[in-house]
Write an enzyme that holds these catalytic residues in place. Structure first.
Site, PDB file in Angstrom:
ATOM      1  N   ARG A  92     -60.688-101.324 -20.426  1.00  0.00           N
ATOM      2  CA  ARG A  92     -59.842-101.983 -21.346  1.00  0.00           C
ATOM      3  C   ARG A  92     -59.826-103.587 -21.273  1.00  0.00           C
ATOM      4  O   ARG A  92     -59.262-104.340 -22.174  1.00  0.00           O
ATOM      5  CB  ARG A  92     -58.467-101.421 -21.121  1.00  0.00           C
ATOM      6  CG  ARG A  92     -58.529-100.153 -21.035  1.00  0.00           C
ATOM      7  CD  ARG A  92     -57.009 -99.582 -20.934  1.00  0.00           C
ATOM      8  NE  ARG A  92     -56.037-100.123 -21.553  1.00  0.00           N
ATOM      9  CZ  ARG A  92     -55.908 -99.807 -23.053  1.00  0.00           C
ATOM     10  NH1 ARG A  92     -56.605 -98.727 -23.299  1.00  0.00           N
ATOM     11  NH2 ARG A  92     -54.885-100.407 -23.752  1.00  0.00           N
ATOM     12  N   CYS A 116     -55.488 -94.302 -22.807  1.00  0.00           N
ATOM     13  CA  CYS A 116     -56.076 -94.195 -21.334  1.00  0.00           C
ATOM     14  C   CYS A 116     -55.452 -93.297 -20.694  1.00  0.00           C
ATOM     15  O   CYS A 116     -54.564 -92.752 -20.940  1.00  0.00           O
ATOM     16  CB  CYS A 116     -56.118 -95.760 -21.036  1.00  0.00           C
ATOM     17  SG  CYS A 116     -56.026 -96.016 -19.065  1.00  0.00           S
ATOM     18  N   ARG A 121     -50.926 -97.709 -23.699  1.00  0.00           N
ATOM     19  CA  ARG A 121     -51.464 -99.143 -23.359  1.00  0.00           C
ATOM     20  C   ARG A 121     -51.911 -99.979 -24.775  1.00  0.00           C
ATOM     21  O   ARG A 121     -52.833-100.136 -24.861  1.00  0.00           O
ATOM     22  CB  ARG A 121     -52.621 -99.130 -22.358  1.00  0.00           C
ATOM     23  CG  ARG A 121     -52.137 -98.512 -21.150  1.00  0.00           C
ATOM     24  CD  ARG A 121     -53.369 -98.499 -19.966  1.00  0.00           C
ATOM     25  NE  ARG A 121     -53.392 -99.572 -19.401  1.00  0.00           N
ATOM     26  CZ  ARG A 121     -54.460-100.151 -18.488  1.00  0.00           C
ATOM     27  NH1 ARG A 121     -55.299 -99.173 -18.374  1.00  0.00           N
ATOM     28  NH2 ARG A 121     -54.493-101.267 -18.226  1.00  0.00           N
ATOM     29  N   ILE A 326     -43.883 -98.505 -15.310  1.00  0.00           N
ATOM     30  CA  ILE A 326     -44.824 -99.030 -16.277  1.00  0.00           C
ATOM     31  C   ILE A 326     -45.686 -98.460 -16.935  1.00  0.00           C
ATOM     32  O   ILE A 326     -45.882 -98.768 -18.307  1.00  0.00           O
ATOM     33  CB  ILE A 326     -45.733-100.321 -15.065  1.00  0.00           C
ATOM     34  CG1 ILE A 326     -44.884-100.762 -14.041  1.00  0.00           C
ATOM     35  CG2 ILE A 326     -46.645-101.094 -15.829  1.00  0.00           C
ATOM     36  CD1 ILE A 326     -44.016-102.075 -14.540  1.00  0.00           C
TER      37      ILE A 326
HETATM   38  N1  EPU Z   1     -47.697-102.979 -23.258  1.00  0.00           N
HETATM   39  C1  EPU Z   1     -47.353-102.834 -24.649  1.00  0.00           C
HETATM   40  N2  EPU Z   1     -47.876-103.721 -25.459  1.00  0.00           N
HETATM   41  C2  EPU Z   1     -48.711-104.726 -25.109  1.00  0.00           C
HETATM   42  C3  EPU Z   1     -49.423-104.989 -23.707  1.00  0.00           C
HETATM   43  C4  EPU Z   1     -48.626-104.013 -23.014  1.00  0.00           C
HETATM   44  O1  EPU Z   1     -46.382-102.275 -24.940  1.00  0.00           O
HETATM   45  O2  EPU Z   1     -49.243-105.465 -25.927  1.00  0.00           O
HETATM   46  C5  EPU Z   1     -47.160-102.227 -22.087  1.00  0.00           C
HETATM   47  C6  EPU Z   1     -48.313-101.166 -21.752  1.00  0.00           C
HETATM   48  O3  EPU Z   1     -48.420 -99.984 -22.414  1.00  0.00           O
HETATM   49  C7  EPU Z   1     -47.593-101.035 -20.253  1.00  0.00           C
HETATM   50  C8  EPU Z   1     -46.709-102.192 -19.831  1.00  0.00           C
HETATM   51  O4  EPU Z   1     -46.759-102.792 -21.011  1.00  0.00           O
HETATM   52  O5  EPU Z   1     -46.598 -99.944 -20.565  1.00  0.00           O
HETATM   53  C9  EPU Z   1     -47.750-103.237 -18.743  1.00  0.00           C
HETATM   54  O6  EPU Z   1     -49.035-103.191 -19.264  1.00  0.00           O
HETATM   55  P1  EPU Z   1     -49.882-104.586 -19.197  1.00  0.00           P
HETATM   56  O7  EPU Z   1     -50.157-105.089 -20.236  1.00  0.00           O
HETATM   57  O8  EPU Z   1     -48.989-105.489 -18.258  1.00  0.00           O
HETATM   58  O9  EPU Z   1     -50.997-103.817 -18.236  1.00  0.00           O
HETATM   59  P2  EPU Z   1     -52.458-104.319 -18.547  1.00  0.00           P
HETATM   60  O10 EPU Z   1     -52.642-105.945 -18.804  1.00  0.00           O
HETATM   61  O11 EPU Z   1     -53.194-103.634 -19.437  1.00  0.00           O
HETATM   62  C10 EPU Z   1     -52.948-105.059 -16.021  1.00  0.00           C
HETATM   63  C11 EPU Z   1     -54.054-104.359 -14.816  1.00  0.00           C
HETATM   64  C12 EPU Z   1     -53.674-103.178 -14.630  1.00  0.00           C
HETATM   65  C13 EPU Z   1     -52.140-103.066 -13.922  1.00  0.00           C
HETATM   66  C14 EPU Z   1     -51.208-103.576 -14.964  1.00  0.00           C
HETATM   67  C15 EPU Z   1     -49.828-103.666 -14.523  1.00  0.00           C
HETATM   68  C16 EPU Z   1     -55.945-105.810 -15.576  1.00  0.00           C
HETATM   69  C17 EPU Z   1     -57.439-105.770 -15.941  1.00  0.00           C
HETATM   70  N3  EPU Z   1     -55.268-104.522 -15.423  1.00  0.00           N
HETATM   71  O12 EPU Z   1     -53.094-103.911 -17.009  1.00  0.00           O
HETATM   72  O13 EPU Z   1     -54.481-102.583 -13.456  1.00  0.00           O
HETATM   73  O14 EPU Z   1     -51.787-101.688 -13.667  1.00  0.00           O
HETATM   74  O15 EPU Z   1     -51.675-104.802 -15.415  1.00  0.00           O
HETATM   75  O16 EPU Z   1     -49.654-104.320 -13.563  1.00  0.00           O
HETATM   76  O17 EPU Z   1     -55.452-106.699 -15.002  1.00  0.00           O
HETATM   77  C18 EPU Z   1     -55.669-101.097 -12.094  1.00  0.00           C
HETATM   78  O18 EPU Z   1     -56.513-102.246 -11.650  1.00  0.00           O
HETATM   79  O19 EPU Z   1     -56.173 -99.979 -11.570  1.00  0.00           O
HETATM   80  C19 EPU Z   1     -55.006-101.164 -13.401  1.00  0.00           C
HETATM   81  C20 EPU Z   1     -54.899-100.222 -14.174  1.00  0.00           C
END
Ligand code: EPU
Length: 419
Positions: A92, A116, A121, A326
């Site tokens: 992703r 996912c 997400r 989260i």
């Molecule tokens: N969300 C929305 N809309 C958006 C973006 C996010 O509703 O446009 C929601 C998501 O669905 C979720 C929450 O906001 O419920 C937090 O998601 P976030 O966007 O912060 O997560 P991410 O950026 O997709 C990164 C890490 C993840 C980690 C999360 C939370 C990377 C590449 N991935 O994901 O890492 O769990 O932040 O800290 O940086 C892992 O390494 O195993 C992993 C999943």
């Protein structure tokens, strides 16, 4: 497909060295798209996700190879603006190219990641922010099609402090015209590391690590020469491994301050942790005491450590209530831990873990990256052999884990799974 065979019950002792942070390396690799020339990134971990990102950057026209002192990305010529479904569906974090491609080429066509294992997400906040900066965005047959004749600074208020969303906007804003303010920005150390990498390229960013970040756009950025921070989730995983095995481990090349919330909680359970500059010694005194946790955006307790903490709590004394706030579906490890004898009930986003005296090794299935780590943590304390199937999830985020475990005295073996 590989599987991992583990013999539980050995107190792990010795030293382990932590690699670079996956979730900092991925956005910083993408940041190289914002410059023209040869970018060198040091301490990039050797992970499947890093290779996938390399493939994606190569697909956009970048050169990508390993040199003795780091990963080299040549971003002189970027002649494609498409991130195809085949690459985005396997990782992703590929959506991180959206902001930089728009900033550099004025157009991007990036596959929507889709759902996912751990939650839906969506990326609506990434898109909302880019639209505020003047991008025209359409969704067509599963692709985001974005175009901009020069991005403009804007005030962007995020409903949720999204990590990759904040990173996408930081990169886009670095080359936009005027000042961008990101309100309710993510404060994770990986966001700060990306901001520091961008600053080293000539970006003007203030407030990274706080809830409000201000970015004054510049006309161009210089190529990168940057060292990634240590991986706080790998560090945390070894802390729980020391705890569950009652071992004594010196964790080298880490940044303990990035794990403050986790360390505070682990200390409450009885784990003994001594913090020094770039290393920590952790000793498990025996059976730990249950504690409750609630996952929160940084600096709160990290969702990426929830599964490993649950494995630890499954053999602790007492009952632990674990709230996942989260991601809506990040309890897939529960069914597998139960197969090993754990006593865990789930209601909505709340797991109630009643500690048992012993887990028993059996066959378990990894369902996502951190869930796989939790099965390894559990397997190291279980009686007999634990076989973790579908190991490819683990290889996305943990570098040479079986070598590191062996060095600490564990009996582990990777074998090809016929299934
Ligand atoms: N969300 C929305 N809309 C958006 C973006 C996010 O509703 O446009 C929601 C998501 O669905 C979720 C929450 O906001 O419920 C937090 O998601 P976030 O966007 O912060 O997560 P991410 O950026 O997709 C990164 C890490 C993840 C980690 C999360 C939370 C990377 C590449 N991935 O994901 O890492 O769990 O932040 O800290 O940086 C892992 O390494 O195993 C992993 C999943």
């Amino acid at each position: 497909m590989d599987k991992l065979l583990l013999q539980g019950g050995v107190k792990l002792r010795g030293e382990v060295s932590i690699g670079g942070a996956k979730n900092a390396a991925l956005p910083i690799m993408v940041a190289s798209l914002l410059a023209r020339g040869e970018n060198v990134i040091h301490r990039v971990p050797g992970l499947v996700d890093v290779m996938t990102m390399g493939k994606l950057l190569a697909n956009l026209g970048a050169g990508f190879h390993y040199a003795p002192d780091g990963l080299v990305i040549d971003s002189e010529r970027i002649d494609n603006h498409v991130a195809p479904y085949e690459l985005v569906k396997t990782m992703r974090a590929s959506v991180l190219v959206l902001g930089p491609l728009l900033a550099r080429s004025g157009k991007a066509r990036v596959s929507l990641p889709g759902g996912c294992a751990i939650g839906a997400r969506p990326i609506n906040l990434h898109l909302m922010g880019l639209e505020k900066m003047g991008a025209a965005i359409e969704l067509d047959r599963g692709y985001v099609i974005a175009a901009a004749k020069g991005l403009k600074g804007a005030v962007i208020s995020l409903d949720i402090p999204t990590v990759t969303g904040t990173e996408n906007l930081l990169m886009a804003a670095s080359l936009a015209k005027g000042t961008t303010v990101i309100e309710n920005a993510a404060r994770e150390p990986e966001v700060v590391d990306l901001a520091n990498a961008l600053i080293s390229m000539g970006a003007r960013i203030h407030g990274a690590g706080e809830s409000m970040i201000e970015v004054e756009g510049v006309h161009e950025l210089n190529p990168l020469d940057y060292t990634i921070i240590p991986d706080r989730v790998e560090t945390g995983t070894f802390l729980t491994i020391a705890g569950i095995t009652g071992g004594d481990i010196l964790i080298r090349d880490c940044r303990s301050e990035h794990d403050d919330a986790l360390i505070a909680k682990l200390e409450e359970t009885g784990l003994i942790i001594e913090k020094k500059d770039s290393h920590m010694r952790v000793a498990g005194p025996g059976r730990l005491t249950s504690r409750d946790v609630k996952t929160m955006p940084y600096p709160g307790f990290p969702t990426d450590m929830q599964a490993q903490f649950m494995a630890l709590m499954s053999v602790a004394e007492g009952t632990s209530v674990i709230r996942e706030t989260i991601f809506e579906n990040r309890f897939m490890h529960v069914a597998e831990l139960r197969r090993m004898g754990a006593d865990i009930g789930i209601e909505g986003g709340v797991a109630t873990v009643r500690g048992v005296r012993k887990l028993k090794g059996t066959d378990v299935m990894a369902t996502d990256l951190r869930a796989s780590a939790s099965l390894i943590v559990a397997g190291l304390a279980a009686e007999g052999t634990t076989t973790v199937h579908r190991l490819y999830h683990l290889d996305r985020g943990y570098e040479r884990i079986e070598e590191k475990l062996k060095k600490l005295g564990a009996t582990v073996e990777r074998v090809r799974d016929a299934r």
